[in-house]
Design a protein around this motif. Structure first.
Motif, mmCIF file in Angstrom:
data_model
loop_
_atom_site.group_PDB
_atom_site.id
_atom_site.type_symbol
_atom_site.label_atom_id
_atom_site.label_comp_id
_atom_site.label_asym_id
_atom_site.label_seq_id
_atom_site.Cartn_x
_atom_site.Cartn_y
_atom_site.Cartn_z
ATOM 1 N N CYS A 197 -8.253 -10.494 -3.771
ATOM 2 C CA CYS A 197 -9.213 -11.328 -4.494
ATOM 3 C C CYS A 197 -8.759 -12.777 -4.570
ATOM 4 O O CYS A 197 -9.560 -13.693 -4.455
ATOM 5 N N LEU A 232 -14.187 -14.642 -1.125
ATOM 6 C CA LEU A 232 -15.106 -13.560 -0.752
ATOM 7 C C LEU A 232 -14.543 -12.847 0.479
ATOM 8 O O LEU A 232 -13.458 -13.172 0.954
ATOM 9 N N VAL A 286 -17.062 -12.587 -6.679
ATOM 10 C CA VAL A 286 -16.039 -11.789 -5.992
ATOM 11 C C VAL A 286 -16.283 -10.305 -6.246
ATOM 12 O O VAL A 286 -16.166 -9.474 -5.353
#
Lengths: 416, 310, 222
Positions: C122, C133, C147
């Protein structure tokens, strides 16, 4: 002016009497005071002095109310043989039956007033001044019809006694139509009382059409049973002639209606327990108890047993002819129906509650005190009303064959 | 928020008012009450009309009187609203059964918002705990336990079902009330006129959801905890001897706000909105989730929909 | 349940009770007189007839109000990150990222309990203050919910509609949306158990003498 004399006579009859009479009044007044003190507690603190709570919002007051409406309706049990079939021995005592009905209705109204959280707002129930929710609210209907029945009975009794007092025959048309009208009125007060309970889909224990005939059947047991006892007491204390055959007839009638009552009850029990749906839980609570909550179980079986014993006592002719057994039967019916209606109707309907909460209600001291007070008011009212009625209707010993006496009552004006 | 339509005609029945005045005077004469100022106020309360029969002027006076009374009692400046319903609004409520963890935050948020009695305790929301694995028994309300007291919730193997007023479209309580003291507003909320209720408790017998509560004695709320944002049909302090119920925070929702329970829920299980608005949350969940209502067999048609969010 | 809903929409307030029928007449009379005076407005299908009013001719002393316009929901800011760690570039500036899963010397307060994820799944590897992303395009911390959509895309429609997650404010008008990380700790998103508020008093013991005098015992705050 005759009516004023009648009033003066009545007041005199009520105010003056023997020392036994005064003693009796004093005892009753003492009990009324007990009720007043209970009610005073309730006024001061609210209904928290009762043991009713949110899961069981109605208790002894409404249970007794449902029972007493039945007693009131039972005046019909005398009006039918007396004025529909013109059976003389009963015709003589119809007025006493109507007086019992008046007392019972007054007690009903007092029980409702005691049950109201805001008794000073009772006028909201009345048409014109208030906003009664008619016809959907069965309490609204019941209040209207019950008060109408009270007025009707007061009119009948007053008119009959007034005619007896002035010694002229009553207007047969007016009297008979009032009397005959009182029969469906009696049925309707009890029907609407049953509707209060059985129209609620939220309470499956009550939501059964059979509750209406059960109400009427049990009313026609308990009310006449009370009358049989009361008439015998009057026969002893007031020294009047109430014929044994009248009592026998009433007792026989009780046994027949009691059979219907037991049959309907049996049908209800079988339907509930055989189908055994989620809704059976209330009946189960009443007869078996649920999860250790068994406070009503002994009442349930006692009530059922009393009714069954009374049925056989009153049904069998040679048992019934024994005065003691007949009286025992009547007491058992009275108590049995009180258990069935006063306890076994309201409380199991609320237990368990709609969200499943089991709260076992037992009336509190304040409630019992108020109940005693209201009962004393009822008995007091019956005492004073029969003080007026008895000398006017039973002025002389009954002679057999004297058919005209009730169509043409003689004046019984004593020195006023 | 108090706006009164001056065009609406007052339909006070004059004969009735006369009767009441005469009755009041008669009662005063009988009991020997001196015609003192406070006695007059008492009679005003005693013979107050039904909320829906008040003329705009009478409503003004009533609001003034009650605001004064509640301000004095709480020591705060109380705002007693009479905000009416909005056009094209029918409220609906959604509760995500798969999310609720039974923490009872909603219960106490409701108590504080709606000035419920602290002693004796009145809770409009009741959270029931059920056994997840009780597969051999039917799951019914009798099996629910509102008195669970765990260290942490959700407890192992349990699920939770909060129950409050379901704001039925076919309300048993309204049909039962003998004095029309409770009724359904155009936006679907069932409200009470606390000054008209006679305390017969027939609505409590009639309600299938245990949503109605009686003030068995004078309710107690500490003055500093009284919520001064009130609505005359909602959270104003009640008196002993009358029934009360959830109004979906009418004092908030009529101003466009969410109810207190929606805002209190830590897991976002509670949803509220306008059923007539196709874009509202409540319409979305009804169209996209599996919903159910309690005791559907009674055809009370609740506007309180339970749903499975997952 | 769906059938029920249709019935609900199709027949609003059409209770077949005989009381209602009587009142429909009264409503019709009122409606006709209203139409006569206002000249008749174009009817909107969503407007339902006024509810039956019983005996009350003056149903409520207030007028109804038009619906205020709804407003866009505002996203609630995620909880602030501890000053000790943020901004990340204070420590990680220019440092090459080590993508291996391993025992960390720093950040031992973070226990990852989120599927098989590891930090850099992440967090952006070259700019630690950002997230990323799937295509490694950067995302601001404040927009962290974007996300989350990488894996939890199925939640998004529910969340946008306000059915997953929480909103506060107004059901019509300004409202605030809780974004994912307001409720779910991104490192361990499963909801933490809470201590429940006290249970209701059992009815059994409720007596006049057991009532608490509240002047003496203040009501317990959270």
């Amino acid at each position: 002016m005759d009516f004023l004399k009648f009033i003066r006579f009545s007041v005199k009859q009520i105010v003056f009497g023997s020392s036994t009479y005064y003693m009796w009044l004093a005892i009753l007044l003492a009990f009324v005071l007990v009720g007043v003190s209970g009610y005073q507690q309730q006024l001061a603190h609210g209904h928290i002095v009762s043991n009713m709570r949110d899961p069981v919002p109605w208790g002894m007051f409404i249970g007794t109310y449902a029972f007493l409406v039945g007693v009131a309706a039972a005046a019909m049990a005398l009006a039918v043989p007396g004025y529909v079939y013109h059976w003389k021995p009963i015709k003589e005592i119809v007025v006493l039956g109507e007086i019992i009905a008046i007392c019972a209705v007054v007690m009903c109204i007092l029980f409702v007033m005691a049950d109201l959280g805001r008794p000073e707002r009772f006028w909201h129930l009345l048409p014109v001044v208030g906003t009664p929710n008619l016809p959907t609210s069965m309490i609204g209907m019941n209040v209207m019809i019950l008060n109408g029945y009270l007025v009707l009975n007061i009119v009948i009794v007053t008119y009959f006694l007034y005619c007896a007092f002035v010694g002229k025959p009553y207007n047969k048309f007016i009297f008979m139509s009032l009397m005959l009208f009182s029969i469906p009125a009696a049925i309707s007060i009890h029907t609407t009382t049953a509707f209060i309970f059985n129209v609620l889909p939220s309470r499956p224990y009550w939501n059964s059409a059979i509750l209406v005939p059960r109400f009427i059947a049990s009313a026609l047991c308990a009310g006449p049973a009370l009358m049989v006892i009361a008439f015998q007491i009057l026969r002893k204390t007031a020294n009047i002639n109430i014929r044994e055959e009248a009592l026998q007839k009433i007792a026989e009638m009780i046994s027949i209606v009691l059979f219907v009552n037991l049959l309907l009850f049996f049908a209800e029990v079988i339907t509930e327990f055989r189908s055994a749906t989620a809704h059976t839980v209330h009946m189960q609570y009443y007869f078996r108890g649920i999860e250790g909550h068994v406070s009503l179980v002994s009442w349930a079986w006692t009530g059922a047993l009393f009714n069954i014993i009374a049925f056989f006592l009153l049904l069998t002719p040679h048992l019934r002819q024994n005065t003691f057994l007949m009286n025992l039967g009547c007491v058992l019916v009275f108590v049995g129906v009180f258990i069935e209606k006063g306890i076994g109707l309201v409380l199991p309907g609320f237990t368990p509650g709609t969200l499943g909460e089991v709260y076992e209600y037992v009336p509190s001291l304040a409630e019992v005190m108020i109940g005693i007070g209201i009962a004393a008011v009822g008995i007091l009212l019956f005492t004073v009303l029969s003080r007026v009625a008895i000398p006017l209707t039973f002025s002389e010993p009954y002679e057999s064959g004297d058919d005209t006496r009730f169509e043409n009552p003689r004046a019984v004006i004593r020195e006023i | 928020m108090k706006k009164i339509d001056k065009n609406t005609t007052a339909c006070a029945s004059h004969s009735r008012r006369k009767f009441l005045k005469a009755a009041g005077a008669g009662a005063a004469a009988l009991t020997g009450v001196p015609a003192a100022a406070n006695a007059k106020i008492d009679f005003e309360a005693l013979f107050q009309k039904h909320f829906r029969e008040l003329s705009p002027e009478e409503l003004d006076r009533l609001i003034e009187r009650l605001e004064k009374k509640y301000s004095k009692r709480s020591g705060k400046e109380v705002k007693l609203g009479v905000t009416g319903p909005m056009d094209d609004v029918l409220f609906g409520y959604g509760l995500d059964v798969s999310r609720c963890i039974g923490c009872r935050r909603c219960v106490y948020a409701c108590v504080e918002e709606n000035n419920q009695s602290r002693s004796p305790e009145i809770h409009w929301i009741r959270v029931l705990e059920f056994e997840r694995t009780d597969v051999l028994r039917r799951i019914d309300f009798e099996d629910g336990n509102p008195f669970y007291d765990h260290e942490k919730v959700p407890a192992e193997g349990k699920f939770y079902l909060p129950v409050a007023c379901q704001q039925c479209e076919n309300p048993e309580c309204v049909k039962a009330c003998p004095t029309q003291a409770t009724w359904q507003e155009p936006d679907g909320i069932i409200v009470m006129d606390y000054d008209w209720c006679i305390g017969c408790r027939y609505c409590m017998a009639a309600c299938p959801y245990g949503a109605r509560h009686f003030n068995w004695t004078e309710p107690q709320i500490p003055a500093e905890e009284i919520n001064p944002n009130m609505h005359i049909l909602g959270n104003r302090p009640r008196e002993h001897g009358v029934v009360e119920k959830c109004t979906w925070c009418i004092q908030r929702t009529r101003q466009g706000r969410y109810t207190a329970c929606v805002e209190a829920c830590p897991v976002g299980a509670r949803k509220f909105g306008n059923l007539l608005d196709p874009d509202s949350e409540i319409r979305y969940l009804m169209e996209n989730k599996r919903t159910f209502v309690l005791k559907a067999e009674l055809d009370t048609r609740p506007k309180f929909f339970y749903f499975y969010g997952d | 349940m769906i059938g029920y809903s249709y019935k609900f929409w199709g027949k609003r307030r059409g209770s077949g009770s005989w009381r209602a029928r009587g009142k429909t007449l009264a409503v019709a009379i009122v409606a006709v007189s209203l139409l006569g005076s206002s000249g008749g407005e174009p009817s909107d299908e969503r407007i339902f007839p006024a509810p039956e009013l019983g005996k009350f001719r003056n149903p409520r002393p207030y007028p109804s109000r038009p619906l205020p316009p709804d407003e866009e929901a505002r996203l609630l800011d995620p909880p602030p990150i501890d000053d000790e760690y943020f901004p990340c570039d204070d420590c990680h500036e220019g440092e090459p990222a080590d993508p291996r899963e391993r025992e960390l010397e720093e950040h031992d307060n973070i226990k990852i309990s989120h599927g098989d994820l590891w930090c850099l799944d992440c967090h952006q590897d070259d700019q630690r203050d950002l997230l990323h992303l799937s295509d490694h395009s950067p995302v601001q911390m404040a927009e962290s919910w974007r996300v989350c959509t990488r894996c939890h895309a199925k939640r998004i429609p529910d969340w946008r509609a306000g059915v997953h997650g929480k909103r506060v404010g107004n059901w019509i008008g300004a409202k605030e949306y809780f974004t994912c990380v307001v409720c779910h700790d991104p490192h361990a998103p499963l909801f933490k158990p809470l201590t429940p508020k006290p249970p209701p008093q059992p009815v059994k013991g409720l007596k006049l003498r057991t009532l608490i005098r509240l002047e003496e015992v203040p009501y317990e705050e959270d």
